[in-house]
Write a protein that holds these residues in place. Structure first.
Motif, PDB file in Angstrom:
ATOM      1  N   VAL A  74     -84.759 -81.957 -20.130  1.00 59.56           N
ATOM      2  CA  VAL A  74     -85.254 -82.708 -18.965  1.00 59.56           C
ATOM      3  C   VAL A  74     -86.779 -82.711 -18.925  1.00 59.56           C
ATOM      4  O   VAL A  74     -87.415 -83.750 -18.673  1.00 59.56           O
ATOM      5  N   SER A  75     -87.388 -81.560 -19.207  1.00 56.82           N
ATOM      6  CA  SER A  75     -88.857 -81.464 -19.159  1.00 56.82           C
ATOM      7  C   SER A  75     -89.509 -82.311 -20.251  1.00 56.82           C
ATOM      8  O   SER A  75     -90.514 -82.982 -19.999  1.00 56.82           O
ATOM      9  N   LEU A  76     -88.946 -82.281 -21.458  1.00 55.72           N
ATOM     10  CA  LEU A  76     -89.526 -83.058 -22.558  1.00 55.72           C
ATOM     11  C   LEU A  76     -89.417 -84.562 -22.301  1.00 55.72           C
ATOM     12  O   LEU A  76     -90.344 -85.318 -22.605  1.00 55.72           O
ATOM     13  N   ILE A  77     -88.282 -84.987 -21.750  1.00 59.24           N
ATOM     14  CA  ILE A  77     -88.143 -86.411 -21.412  1.00 59.24           C
ATOM     15  C   ILE A  77     -89.186 -86.800 -20.374  1.00 59.24           C
ATOM     16  O   ILE A  77     -89.820 -87.862 -20.460  1.00 59.24           O
ATOM     17  N   GLY A  78     -89.382 -85.926 -19.386  1.00 62.50           N
ATOM     18  CA  GLY A  78     -90.406 -86.190 -18.383  1.00 62.50           C
ATOM     19  C   GLY A  78     -91.792 -86.303 -18.986  1.00 62.50           C
ATOM     20  O   GLY A  78     -92.569 -87.204 -18.638  1.00 62.50           O
ATOM     21  N   ILE A  79     -92.112 -85.409 -19.915  1.00 58.18           N
ATOM     22  CA  ILE A  79     -93.428 -85.446 -20.574  1.00 58.18           C
ATOM     23  C   ILE A  79     -93.574 -86.709 -21.415  1.00 58.18           C
ATOM     24  O   ILE A  79     -94.627 -87.379 -21.394  1.00 58.18           O
ATOM     25  N   LEU A  80     -92.544 -87.067 -22.165  1.00 57.27           N
ATOM     26  CA  LEU A  80     -92.608 -88.253 -23.028  1.00 57.27           C
ATOM     27  C   LEU A  80     -92.821 -89.531 -22.214  1.00 57.27           C
ATOM     28  O   LEU A  80     -93.491 -90.467 -22.665  1.00 57.27           O
ATOM     29  N   ILE A  81     -92.262 -89.578 -21.020  1.00 52.76           N
ATOM     30  CA  ILE A  81     -92.451 -90.750 -20.167  1.00 52.76           C
ATOM     31  C   ILE A  81     -93.808 -90.715 -19.477  1.00 52.76           C
ATOM     32  O   ILE A  81     -94.527 -91.715 -19.409  1.00 52.76           O
ATOM     33  N   ALA A  82     -94.182 -89.549 -18.967  1.00 52.50           N
ATOM     34  CA  ALA A  82     -95.381 -89.448 -18.135  1.00 52.50           C
ATOM     35  C   ALA A  82     -96.681 -89.434 -18.932  1.00 52.50           C
ATOM     36  O   ALA A  82     -97.708 -89.923 -18.441  1.00 52.50           O
ATOM     37  N   LEU A  83     -96.655 -88.884 -20.159  1.00 53.41           N
ATOM     38  CA  LEU A  83     -97.905 -88.721 -20.904  1.00 53.41           C
ATOM     39  C   LEU A  83     -98.600 -90.044 -21.212  1.00 53.41           C
ATOM     40  O   LEU A  83     -99.790 -90.197 -20.902  1.00 53.41           O
ATOM     41  N   PRO A  84     -97.940 -91.038 -21.823  1.00 51.38           N
ATOM     42  CA  PRO A  84     -98.654 -92.304 -22.083  1.00 51.38           C
ATOM     43  C   PRO A  84     -99.078 -93.012 -20.796  1.00 51.38           C
ATOM     44  O   PRO A  84    -100.175 -93.587 -20.744  1.00 51.38           O
ATOM     45  N   ILE A  85     -98.243 -92.962 -19.758  1.00 50.93           N
ATOM     46  CA  ILE A  85     -98.618 -93.597 -18.487  1.00 50.93           C
ATOM     47  C   ILE A  85     -99.800 -92.868 -17.862  1.00 50.93           C
ATOM     48  O   ILE A  85    -100.755 -93.492 -17.373  1.00 50.93           O
ATOM     49  N   GLY A  86     -99.754 -91.529 -17.883  1.00 53.83           N
ATOM     50  CA  GLY A  86    -100.832 -90.740 -17.289  1.00 53.83           C
ATOM     51  C   GLY A  86    -102.151 -90.901 -18.020  1.00 53.83           C
ATOM     52  O   GLY A  86    -103.206 -91.091 -17.396  1.00 53.83           O
ATOM     53  N   VAL A  87    -102.109 -90.849 -19.356  1.00 52.51           N
ATOM     54  CA  VAL A  87    -103.343 -91.015 -20.139  1.00 52.51           C
ATOM     55  C   VAL A  87    -103.890 -92.432 -19.973  1.00 52.51           C
ATOM     56  O   VAL A  87    -105.097 -92.637 -19.818  1.00 52.51           O
TER      57      VAL A  87
END
Length: 287
Positions: A74-87
């Motif tokens: 769950v955490s990795l999926i969250g990071i994979l989605i949030a990282l490109p949007i956040g950056v």
């Protein structure tokens, strides 16, 4: 008089820092003490590699491998989605917006970071889970994917805030030189701003990952809380949700009670290992 004030201030800061460290040490010792009782009955290797969590059965059926995988998944999926949007959001805020608009957006981001997790969970349950059930005809919208999407929304403010500050400093430092050389803004962002902000991006990932793996209420409301092997569109359970759901009904001093503390101890170890790995990655980046 000024020197006395500085000494008092320095002493107070040191005492507060020591107090914080002592609280952290106390928490670690307490959790280890409660977990050690459990590990005398159930070997730690069996606990983290077994696939059955049944606190009403014998001690051999207290193991959390699917729950560990669910937490990481769950955490990795969250990071994979949030990282490109956040950056990407950080790049826009630091390079393409004016100061006034930037202040408004940062205020909204701070508000997003301060919303209680139960509110996110309630919205995820009524909107996200219902969307999967109605639009895609899933038998249950509660899934790893729903938890990952919800986590990505919750950790976005941490990634955006951490990255945008660093990128803004780099942009202000190199903008005049780049303009004088006739370098386009997009080229400068690709070749200078993003590479120079690698440490900030990594720091944002560390903060977001810790936040995601430790999240309880919001994730618990959308993942189904089934201690089975996690799949993207199926239910799962995370360690925080396991502790939150069962600690209230576990008899104090029972093996079940100490097993929940052992689960929290394993979560701490996982977070520690992830931070160590990311620390060495950051050192290799600096070199």
């Amino acid at each position: 008089m000024k020197n006395i004030g500085e000494k008092i201030f320095s002493t107070v800061i040191k005492l507060l820092t020591l107090f914080s460290l002592l609280i952290l040490i106390f928490i670690v010792i307490f959790i280890f003490k409660e977990s050690f009782i459990f590990f005398r009955e159930v070997p730690i290797l069996k606990f983290i590699t077994g696939r059955t969590w049944n606190p009403l059965g014998d001690p051999n059926k207290l193991s959390i491998f699917p729950i560990i995988l669910g937490t990481i998944y769950v955490s990795l999926i969250g990071i994979l989605i949030a990282l490109p949007i956040g950056v990407g959001s950080a790049i826009v805020l630091s390079n393409y917006t004016g100061e006034r608009f930037k202040r408004y957006v940062r205020g909204i981001i701070d508000i997003l970071a301060g919303i209680p997790s139960v509110v996110y969970g309630f919205i995820g349950l009524l909107v996200l889970v219902k969307f999967f059930e109605v639009r895609f005809s899933f038998p249950s919208g509660e899934s790893v994917l729903a938890g990952g999407i919800l986590i990505s929304i919750m950790i976005l403010p941490y990634i955006i805030s951490t990255c945008s500050e660093s990128m803004e400093k780099v942009y202000k430092e190199y903008y005049q030189y780049s303009s004088a050389l006739g370098v386009s803004k997009s080229y400068m962002i690709r070749k200078i701003v993003i590479p120079e902000s690698r440490r900030a991006i990594l720091a944002g990932v560390v903060l977001a990952l810790g936040r995601g793996m430790g999240e309880t209420m919001a994730v618990m409301m959308v993942i189904g809380n089934a201690p089975i092997m996690p799949k993207l569109l199926k239910k799962c359970q995370t360690i925080p949700s396991l502790i939150a759901l069962e600690m209230g009904m576990a008899e104090v001093g029972s093996l079940h009670y100490h097993g929940l503390f052992a689960s929290g101890f394993i979560l701490m170890i996982i977070l520690l290992l992830i931070n160590i790995i990311l620390y060495f990655i950051r050192k290799s980046i600096d070199v």
